[in-house]
Design an enzyme around this catalytic site. Sequence first.
Site, PDB file in Angstrom:
ATOM      1  NE  ARG A 114      34.884  25.327  62.083  1.00  0.00           N
ATOM      2  CZ  ARG A 114      35.018  24.110  62.582  1.00  0.00           C
ATOM      3  NH1 ARG A 114      36.182  23.514  62.569  1.00  0.00           N
ATOM      4  NH2 ARG A 114      33.970  23.499  63.104  1.00  0.00           N
ATOM      5  CE  LYS A 136      33.078  43.059  47.353  1.00  0.00           C
ATOM      6  NZ  LYS A 136      32.146  43.902  46.578  1.00  0.00           N
ATOM      7  CD  GLU A 177      33.932  44.857  35.101  1.00  0.00           C
ATOM      8  OE1 GLU A 177      34.042  45.880  35.812  1.00  0.00           O
ATOM      9  OE2 GLU A 177      32.913  44.128  35.117  1.00  0.00           O
ATOM     10  CE  LYS A 213      38.782  44.065  43.049  1.00  0.00           C
ATOM     11  NZ  LYS A 213      37.727  43.208  42.596  1.00  0.00           N
ATOM     12  CD  GLU A 223      31.324  47.109  48.119  1.00  0.00           C
ATOM     13  OE1 GLU A 223      31.943  46.161  47.637  1.00  0.00           O
ATOM     14  OE2 GLU A 223      30.269  47.549  47.654  1.00  0.00           O
ATOM     15  NE  ARG A 227      36.263  45.153  47.246  1.00  0.00           N
ATOM     16  CZ  ARG A 227      36.839  43.998  47.507  1.00  0.00           C
ATOM     17  NH1 ARG A 227      37.394  43.785  48.686  1.00  0.00           N
ATOM     18  NH2 ARG A 227      36.846  43.035  46.606  1.00  0.00           N
ATOM     19  CG  ASN A 231      29.443  48.320  42.999  1.00  0.00           C
ATOM     20  OD1 ASN A 231      29.553  47.218  42.511  1.00  0.00           O
ATOM     21  ND2 ASN A 231      29.421  48.530  44.314  1.00  0.00           N
ATOM     22  CG  HIS A 234      29.202  47.085  37.829  1.00  0.00           C
ATOM     23  ND1 HIS A 234      30.212  47.818  37.244  1.00  0.00           N
ATOM     24  CD2 HIS A 234      29.576  45.786  37.702  1.00  0.00           C
ATOM     25  CE1 HIS A 234      31.146  46.993  36.803  1.00  0.00           C
ATOM     26  NE2 HIS A 234      30.781  45.759  37.060  1.00  0.00           N
ATOM     27  CG  HIS A 238      24.799  44.353  38.344  1.00  0.00           C
ATOM     28  ND1 HIS A 238      25.429  44.791  39.487  1.00  0.00           N
ATOM     29  CD2 HIS A 238      25.620  43.434  37.789  1.00  0.00           C
ATOM     30  CE1 HIS A 238      26.596  44.162  39.601  1.00  0.00           C
ATOM     31  NE2 HIS A 238      26.739  43.336  38.591  1.00  0.00           N
ATOM     32  CG  HIS A 248      29.425  41.462  34.098  1.00  0.00           C
ATOM     33  ND1 HIS A 248      28.504  41.821  35.059  1.00  0.00           N
ATOM     34  CD2 HIS A 248      30.584  42.083  34.423  1.00  0.00           C
ATOM     35  CE1 HIS A 248      29.093  42.622  35.929  1.00  0.00           C
ATOM     36  NE2 HIS A 248      30.352  42.790  35.572  1.00  0.00           N
TER      37      HIS A 248
HETATM   38  N1  LIG Z   1      34.893  38.482  43.148  1.00  0.00           N
HETATM   39  C1  LIG Z   1      34.874  39.636  42.525  1.00  0.00           C
HETATM   40  O1  LIG Z   1      35.344  40.642  43.032  1.00  0.00           O
HETATM   41  C2  LIG Z   1      34.281  39.703  41.147  1.00  0.00           C
HETATM   42  C3  LIG Z   1      34.452  40.863  40.389  1.00  0.00           C
HETATM   43  C4  LIG Z   1      33.930  40.886  39.091  1.00  0.00           C
HETATM   44  C5  LIG Z   1      33.248  39.775  38.587  1.00  0.00           C
HETATM   45  N2  LIG Z   1      33.101  38.669  39.378  1.00  0.00           N
HETATM   46  C6  LIG Z   1      32.395  37.476  38.854  1.00  0.00           C
HETATM   47  O2  LIG Z   1      33.119  36.970  37.743  1.00  0.00           O
HETATM   48  C7  LIG Z   1      32.221  36.237  36.913  1.00  0.00           C
HETATM   49  C8  LIG Z   1      32.474  36.600  35.472  1.00  0.00           C
HETATM   50  O3  LIG Z   1      33.810  36.311  35.159  1.00  0.00           O
HETATM   51  P1  LIG Z   1      34.316  36.160  33.646  1.00  0.00           P
HETATM   52  O4  LIG Z   1      33.786  37.250  32.816  1.00  0.00           O
HETATM   53  O5  LIG Z   1      35.780  35.963  33.738  1.00  0.00           O
HETATM   54  O6  LIG Z   1      33.500  34.923  33.117  1.00  0.00           O
HETATM   55  P2  LIG Z   1      33.498  33.338  33.248  1.00  0.00           P
HETATM   56  O7  LIG Z   1      34.353  32.793  34.314  1.00  0.00           O
HETATM   57  O8  LIG Z   1      32.076  33.008  33.289  1.00  0.00           O
HETATM   58  O9  LIG Z   1      34.152  32.930  31.843  1.00  0.00           O
HETATM   59  C9  LIG Z   1      33.561  33.372  30.628  1.00  0.00           C
HETATM   60  C10 LIG Z   1      33.788  32.364  29.513  1.00  0.00           C
HETATM   61  O10 LIG Z   1      35.163  32.345  29.131  1.00  0.00           O
HETATM   62  C11 LIG Z   1      35.619  31.017  28.969  1.00  0.00           C
HETATM   63  N3  LIG Z   1      37.070  31.087  29.133  1.00  0.00           N
HETATM   64  C12 LIG Z   1      37.786  31.253  30.269  1.00  0.00           C
HETATM   65  N4  LIG Z   1      39.091  31.365  30.009  1.00  0.00           N
HETATM   66  C13 LIG Z   1      39.216  31.261  28.663  1.00  0.00           C
HETATM   67  C14 LIG Z   1      40.345  31.304  27.774  1.00  0.00           C
HETATM   68  N5  LIG Z   1      41.588  31.520  28.236  1.00  0.00           N
HETATM   69  N6  LIG Z   1      40.112  31.160  26.450  1.00  0.00           N
HETATM   70  C15 LIG Z   1      38.850  30.996  25.977  1.00  0.00           C
HETATM   71  N7  LIG Z   1      37.754  30.940  26.771  1.00  0.00           N
HETATM   72  C16 LIG Z   1      37.948  31.090  28.099  1.00  0.00           C
HETATM   73  C17 LIG Z   1      34.846  30.268  30.003  1.00  0.00           C
HETATM   74  O11 LIG Z   1      34.806  28.884  29.758  1.00  0.00           O
HETATM   75  C18 LIG Z   1      33.472  30.939  29.891  1.00  0.00           C
HETATM   76  O12 LIG Z   1      32.728  30.357  28.854  1.00  0.00           O
HETATM   77  C19 LIG Z   1      30.830  36.567  37.364  1.00  0.00           C
HETATM   78  O13 LIG Z   1      30.290  35.476  38.065  1.00  0.00           O
HETATM   79  C20 LIG Z   1      31.027  37.748  38.323  1.00  0.00           C
HETATM   80  O14 LIG Z   1      30.060  37.782  39.339  1.00  0.00           O
HETATM   81  C21 LIG Z   1      33.598  38.614  40.624  1.00  0.00           C
HETATM   82 ZN   LIG Z   2      31.760  43.918  36.631  1.00  0.00          ZN
END
Ligand SMILES: NC(=O)c1ccc[n+]([C@@H]2O[C@H](COP(=O)([O-])OP(=O)(O)OC[C@H]3O[C@@H](n4cnc5c(N)ncnc54)[C@H](O)[C@@H]3O)[C@@H](O)[C@H]2O)c1
Ligand SMILES: [Zn+2]
Length: 341
Positions: A114, A136, A177, A213, A223, A227, A231, A234, A238, A248
Amino acid sequence: MEALTVAGRTEVLITDTLPSRLLPERPDRRRVAVLTQPGATHVALGVADTLRSQGLNVEVIGLPDRDEAKSLDVAESVYETLAKFGLGRHDAVVGVGGGSVTDLAGYVAATWLRGVEVVHVPTTLLGAVDASIGGKTGVNLAGKNLVGVFWHPTRVLVDLSILAALPPSLLREGMAEVLKAGLIGDRDLFELLRSRGNDADLREVVRRSVAVKARIVDEDERETGVRAHLNFGHTIGHAIEFASPLSHGESVALGTVAAARISEKLLGFGHADGVESAIEKFGLPVEIGGLDHNRVHDLLRLDKKRDSQGLRMVLLKNIGEPLVEHVDRADVEVGLSAIGL
Ligand SMILES: NC(=O)c1ccc[n+]([C@@H]2O[C@H](COP(=O)([O-])OP(=O)(O)OC[C@H]3O[C@@H](n4cnc5c(N)ncnc54)[C@H](O)[C@@H]3O)[C@@H](O)[C@H]2O)c1
Ligand SMILES: [Zn+2]
């Protein structure tokens, strides 16, 4: 080292290298599970060594890459490892990786016993300026992030040396972003990006986007209002991400050009050309061919911001002045034709 607090609970540290004390002070912590992904293993192993040198018992758990990590199956297999490891209420989960790791690590930490402490070490620019901050968490089912909870990390450690070493494609994705942060909340950041593109000082870029942020999350944690401005770009972004092989960041870049042009039409936004040239400077796409137009409209019908009166999009009246507005099909067309759809 620079520090700021988000939502009264998360200490965000922006550093040149990871500090030797990675976790907030807590005398009864014994075990730490470090969750990571293929591209971030080199960082995770260093984090694990540092934690072990402080007498902690550490288990490193490798997740599948990218969004493959964000599933209930993966969460279940992590729970099983945590059970064998004996991770208790006073222990911690550490997410080392991009947004897909921090989303899954946050979700697992929020639900294990939990709720246990989670700390993030984002290793992508997108993770550092966006995903790791704000609480999130989530996993995907038929749609993205359909299951999740709000669960804030106690600390986010942004190591600029990790981000400076990123491959150009990952840096570019994060820049989409960063540009969003500038457009919705920081005119100086927008000007910096417009003039310097990918050569903008990384510390400045990270510090300013994190601040945007943090400010928005502080104002509207769950949100119910502002917040939603995060988007920007997006809605159409999306839909493109879903319907195309683009990443993305690339999809959001296109969604940003489209939203800027719709803003120009509906709200007299005067910087659409500047937005487009900033995106071109990053090396991100401003046009896309070969996508079925009607498919994009169909996907927009499923957008979460839609209400009984139709589709709602975040638009800009000016830099730093986002508004959520209803748009009709003809408005969307203006955006789509601007990106070649
Ligand atoms: N929670 C939130 O508020 C929020 C906001 C925006 C995005 N997200 C989520 O984040 C995710 C996308 O995140 P992301 O773009 O960081 O992608 P990711 O975590 O999928 O990583 C992208 C790629 O980078 C590689 N990688 C990571 N660190 C590295 C490094 N230092 N050197 C080389 N390669 C590296 C990973 O292995 C992967 O192949 C999505 O699932 C999205 O929904 C969440
Ligand atoms: Zn985004």
